[in-house]
Design a protein around this motif. Structure first.
Motif, PDB file in Angstrom:
ATOM      1  N   LYS A   1       0.826  -1.212   0.000  1.00  0.00           N
ATOM      2  CA  LYS A   1       0.000   0.000   0.000  1.00  0.00           C
ATOM      3  C   LYS A   1       0.862   1.265   0.000  1.00  0.00           C
ATOM      4  CE  LYS A   1      -3.993  -1.980   2.435  1.00  0.00           C
ATOM      5  NZ  LYS A   1      -4.795  -1.948   3.691  1.00  0.00           N
ATOM      6  N   ILE A   2       1.903   1.249   0.830  1.00  0.00           N
ATOM      7  CA  ILE A   2       2.771   2.425   0.925  1.00  0.00           C
ATOM      8  C   ILE A   2       3.490   2.677  -0.405  1.00  0.00           C
ATOM      9  CG2 ILE A   2       4.836   3.353   2.043  1.00  0.00           C
ATOM     10  CD1 ILE A   2       3.970   1.881   4.581  1.00  0.00           C
ATOM     11  N   SER A   3       4.036   1.602  -0.983  1.00  0.00           N
ATOM     12  CA  SER A   3       4.756   1.767  -2.247  1.00  0.00           C
ATOM     13  C   SER A   3       3.827   2.212  -3.365  1.00  0.00           C
ATOM     14  CB  SER A   3       5.457   0.462  -2.623  1.00  0.00           C
ATOM     15  OG  SER A   3       4.534  -0.601  -2.703  1.00  0.00           O
ATOM     16  N   THR A   4       2.580   1.700  -3.368  1.00  0.00           N
ATOM     17  CA  THR A   4       1.609   2.129  -4.381  1.00  0.00           C
ATOM     18  C   THR A   4       1.270   3.611  -4.208  1.00  0.00           C
ATOM     19  OG1 THR A   4       0.653  -0.096  -4.429  1.00  0.00           O
ATOM     20  CG2 THR A   4      -0.659   1.664  -5.369  1.00  0.00           C
ATOM     21  N   ALA A   5       1.078   4.027  -2.965  1.00  0.00           N
ATOM     22  CA  ALA A   5       0.757   5.430  -2.700  1.00  0.00           C
ATOM     23  C   ALA A   5       1.911   6.347  -3.104  1.00  0.00           C
ATOM     24  CB  ALA A   5       0.417   5.619  -1.229  1.00  0.00           C
TER      25      ALA A   5
ATOM     26  N   THR B   1     -12.406 -12.172 -11.193  1.00  0.00           N
ATOM     27  CA  THR B   1     -11.801 -13.434 -11.624  1.00  0.00           C
ATOM     28  C   THR B   1     -11.316 -14.278 -10.457  1.00  0.00           C
ATOM     29  OG1 THR B   1      -9.642 -12.350 -11.890  1.00  0.00           O
ATOM     30  CG2 THR B   1     -11.084 -12.430 -13.821  1.00  0.00           C
ATOM     31  N   GLN B   2     -11.222 -13.679  -9.244  1.00  0.00           N
ATOM     32  CA  GLN B   2     -10.720 -14.360  -8.056  1.00  0.00           C
ATOM     33  C   GLN B   2      -9.322 -14.927  -8.273  1.00  0.00           C
ATOM     34  OE1 GLN B   2     -12.404 -15.006  -4.593  1.00  0.00           O
ATOM     35  NE2 GLN B   2     -12.630 -13.004  -5.531  1.00  0.00           N
ATOM     36  N   ALA B   3      -8.565 -14.237  -9.138  1.00  0.00           N
ATOM     37  CA  ALA B   3      -7.165 -14.602  -9.324  1.00  0.00           C
ATOM     38  C   ALA B   3      -6.402 -14.284  -8.042  1.00  0.00           C
ATOM     39  CB  ALA B   3      -6.575 -13.838 -10.499  1.00  0.00           C
ATOM     40  N   THR B   4      -5.462 -15.145  -7.693  1.00  0.00           N
ATOM     41  CA  THR B   4      -4.718 -14.968  -6.456  1.00  0.00           C
ATOM     42  C   THR B   4      -3.715 -13.827  -6.593  1.00  0.00           C
ATOM     43  OG1 THR B   4      -4.916 -17.326  -5.984  1.00  0.00           O
ATOM     44  CG2 THR B   4      -3.255 -16.113  -4.770  1.00  0.00           C
ATOM     45  N   LEU B   5      -3.809 -12.863  -5.695  1.00  0.00           N
ATOM     46  CA  LEU B   5      -2.877 -11.738  -5.680  1.00  0.00           C
ATOM     47  C   LEU B   5      -1.759 -12.044  -4.700  1.00  0.00           C
ATOM     48  CD1 LEU B   5      -2.204  -8.848  -6.610  1.00  0.00           C
ATOM     49  CD2 LEU B   5      -3.512  -8.007  -4.658  1.00  0.00           C
TER      50      LEU B   5
ATOM     51  N   ILE C   1       1.546  -7.699  -6.553  1.00  0.00           N
ATOM     52  CA  ILE C   1       1.525  -6.286  -6.157  1.00  0.00           C
ATOM     53  C   ILE C   1       2.610  -5.516  -6.911  1.00  0.00           C
ATOM     54  CG2 ILE C   1       1.945  -4.703  -4.244  1.00  0.00           C
ATOM     55  CD1 ILE C   1       0.559  -6.596  -2.397  1.00  0.00           C
ATOM     56  N   ALA C   2       3.764  -6.169  -7.078  1.00  0.00           N
ATOM     57  CA  ALA C   2       4.837  -5.542  -7.858  1.00  0.00           C
ATOM     58  C   ALA C   2       4.387  -5.290  -9.292  1.00  0.00           C
ATOM     59  CB  ALA C   2       6.083  -6.428  -7.837  1.00  0.00           C
ATOM     60  N   GLY C   3       3.649  -6.262  -9.864  1.00  0.00           N
ATOM     61  CA  GLY C   3       3.112  -6.061 -11.209  1.00  0.00           C
ATOM     62  C   GLY C   3       2.107  -4.934 -11.256  1.00  0.00           C
ATOM     63  N   LEU C   4       1.309  -4.811 -10.186  1.00  0.00           N
ATOM     64  CA  LEU C   4       0.322  -3.730 -10.118  1.00  0.00           C
ATOM     65  C   LEU C   4       1.009  -2.360 -10.071  1.00  0.00           C
ATOM     66  CD1 LEU C   4      -2.600  -2.752  -9.694  1.00  0.00           C
ATOM     67  CD2 LEU C   4      -2.295  -3.150  -7.258  1.00  0.00           C
TER      68      LEU C   4
ATOM     69  N   THR D   1      -1.306 -10.124 -13.252  1.00  0.00           N
ATOM     70  CA  THR D   1      -1.576  -8.737 -12.876  1.00  0.00           C
ATOM     71  C   THR D   1      -1.075  -7.776 -13.945  1.00  0.00           C
ATOM     72  OG1 THR D   1      -1.274  -9.384 -10.565  1.00  0.00           O
ATOM     73  CG2 THR D   1      -1.306  -7.041 -11.040  1.00  0.00           C
ATOM     74  N   LEU D   2       0.096  -8.064 -14.489  1.00  0.00           N
ATOM     75  CA  LEU D   2       0.665  -7.204 -15.534  1.00  0.00           C
ATOM     76  C   LEU D   2      -0.203  -7.222 -16.783  1.00  0.00           C
ATOM     77  CD1 LEU D   2       3.064  -5.412 -16.358  1.00  0.00           C
ATOM     78  CD2 LEU D   2       4.223  -7.481 -17.170  1.00  0.00           C
ATOM     79  N   SER D   3      -0.709  -8.403 -17.158  1.00  0.00           N
ATOM     80  CA  SER D   3      -1.555  -8.506 -18.357  1.00  0.00           C
ATOM     81  C   SER D   3      -2.838  -7.693 -18.201  1.00  0.00           C
ATOM     82  CB  SER D   3      -1.906  -9.980 -18.633  1.00  0.00           C
ATOM     83  OG  SER D   3      -0.750 -10.745 -18.822  1.00  0.00           O
TER      84      SER D   3
END
Length: 532
Positions: A370-374, A414-418, A423-426, A497-499
């Protein structure tokens, strides 16, 4: 091209509604979600083992036990075939990885060899591509039946694949979402179950072979004689629930593979927990015939080489259903029903490694994400505002927010596992999402400097930048697909996540940005572009 159109307006509105509707459950308390109407989406992001904790197991398929079982079954097939055709034999058993039998009458050697080739060798050869079973006779009146190494290796590989599917069904029955189950090496299986903090419970469910058979009790010798070692050929002594042992015939009348359903219930008379089961058509016929032909005799219900119960056959059981009792608790009966529904493992599983990942480690990872995304979002916000001003920079930031909503919503649906790599891909997706906006805006600047009018420059900015945008994102998608296809675990999470991020980024950077700029242009009718 910059002029607003109906399809663009509908697409933007639907995407925003979709993003809000399916992202909202991730920020609402569970109590609030439960109180919402049933038609409201309630799927949250499905966090992986590294984010919410859980259990990790490394299992090894016991291929040696599989080979031993194959040879044991082959011995019984040879015994039954020769007896039914009234061919006398001796010294039937396993010798150096093969089945060997001596035909008593030399005149019957050729007939016995041909009989085994037709009845035993033919089905096995058909199942093994016609070259993996050898039946030969020698001058000492012996017949040798052997599997080739190629057939046994193929059978072991098939057993690993079957074990993976059965493990997946068993874990699904426990309610664990998106377990990561994959093959490692030749005969090992990695199991990661997010949210399951008790590896012992997981081992009990996954590791039990759950091989159920119905076999006749052999009453030809007394229990004392059987305990002293006088066991007739074709029979075996198995332990029972009371700590004793029962002599049963090796050949199974019906197997658990013929079950279509199993569920926990209660006995109508004693009230004890039982497992109710139902056979398929083949199992119903075989069970009905076996009980009709053995009235007054006992048959044993055997689970993993242990006799659960051995009732007397009072009448023919032709309905195709019955119940298993044996001092069950409600939990143990339910666990057994789960195992029977999922199917028996083709070979035992040995636990090579087990780990428990604490939820607090996952919470730290989520907080760090969360911090890195922010931080990344704020950096992009500042850059875009400084480079392109409040209007164009603000529009790109709005498109970026819509992009984030769409990614979270798609992962929830899709209930894909995160996972942590996911998160890095996000974060990577959000960081490069404004690339398309930069390309479009810089193209607009070039067109204005070349002397074009505002509307013409804006249209050219979108149309001429599209080729570069598509080329850049297609290569990223191809790389992500390759990682998803050939990677495993965290690598696939990152690729997935990247796709999703690439597809939503192109949509928001082009369609959403165009939509917002078209509204601005229609209302303001500017003479110059603010970014020049």
């Amino acid at each position: 091209m910059i002029a607003p159109s109906r399809w663009r307006t509908i697409a933007v509105l639907l995407s925003v509604i979709f993003g809000l509707l399916f992202s909202l459950p991730n920020v609402l308390p569970q109590k609030t979600l439960d109180s919402l109407p049933g038609f409201v989406p309630k799927q949250k992001l499905n966090l992986g083992l590294d984010l919410q904790g859980g259990s990790h197991l490394l299992l090894e398929v016991d291929t040696k036990a599989l080979r031993a079982e194959k040879l044991t079954n082959l011995v019984e097939d040879v015994r039954t075939t020769l007896r039914e055709d009234k061919i006398a034999f001796t010294d039937l058993g396993q010798v150096e990885g093969a089945v060997s039998v001596r035909i008593t009458d030399p005149a019957q050697l050729t007939a016995a060899t041909n009989l085994l080739r037709r009845t035993v060798g033919a089905p096995l050869a058909a199942a093994a591509s016609g070259r993996d079973v050898t039946i030969s006779s020698a001058d000492d009146q012996r017949i040798r039946v052997v599997f080739s190494e190629q057939a046994l290796v193929a059978e072991a590989g098939k057993a690993v694949d079957q074990s993976i599917e059965i493990i997946r069904r068993r874990i699904d029955e426990l309610g664990t979402k998106e377990p990561d189950i994959r093959r490692q090496g030749v005969d090992r299986i990695v199991v990661q179950a997010p949210g399951e903090s008790d590896p012992e419970k997981l081992k009990n469910i996954i590791g039990q072979t759950a091989k159920l058979t119905f076999q006749m009790v052999d009453d030809s010798v007394s229990p004392e004689e059987a305990a002293a070692g006088r066991i007739p050929p074709g029979s075996q002594l198995l332990p029972n629930e009371e700590g004793g042992a029962i002599l049963i015939k090796k050949r199974a009348l019906v197997t658990g593979e013929m079950l279509t359903d199993a569920h926990q219930g209660f006995d109508g008379q004693s009230g004890e927990a039982v497992v109710n089961f139902r056979f398929n058509g083949q199992g119903s016929r075989r069970f009905g015939d076996a009980t009709a032909q053995n009235l007054g005799k006992r048959f044993a219900i055997v689970l993993d080489n242990k006799v659960i119960s051995a009732p007397v056959i009072q009448s023919a059981i032709t309905g195709g259903s019955g119940q298993i009792s044996g001092n069950f608790t409600v939990e143990s009966a339910n666990n057994l029903a789960i195992l029977l529904r999922a199917g028996a493992l083709p070979a035992p599983l040995n636990v090579e490694q087990q780990q428990t990942v604490g939820a607090e480690l996952g919470a730290d990872a989520v907080q760090a994400g969360k911090i890195s995304t922010a931080v990344g979002f704020i950096a992009i916000l500042v850059f875009m505002l400084l480079s392109y001003g409040w209007l164009f920079g603000g529009i790109s930031v709005i498109a970026l927010l819509v992009n984030g909503l769409l990614i979270v919503a798609t992962l929830s649906v899709t209930q894909a596992t995160l996972t942590l790599p996911g998160i890095a891909g996000l974060i990577l997706t959000l960081a490069v999402a404004v690339d398309a906006n930069v390309l479009i805006y810089e193209r607009m600047r070039d067109e204005v400097r070349a002397g074009r009018q505002v509307l013409s420059a804006m249209d050219a900015g979108f149309s001429r930048a599209m080729t570069t945008i598509i080329d850049a994102n297609v290569t990223t998608i191809l790389a992500a697909l390759i990682m998803f296809q050939f990677g495993s675990g965290p690598v696939r999470g990152f690729a997935w996540t990247l796709s999703i991020g690439v597809l939503t980024s192109v949509f928001t950077a082009v369609v959403v940005t165009q939509f917002l700029l078209s509204i601005w242009f229609r209302r303001v009718r500017p003479k110059t572009l603010p970014i020049v």
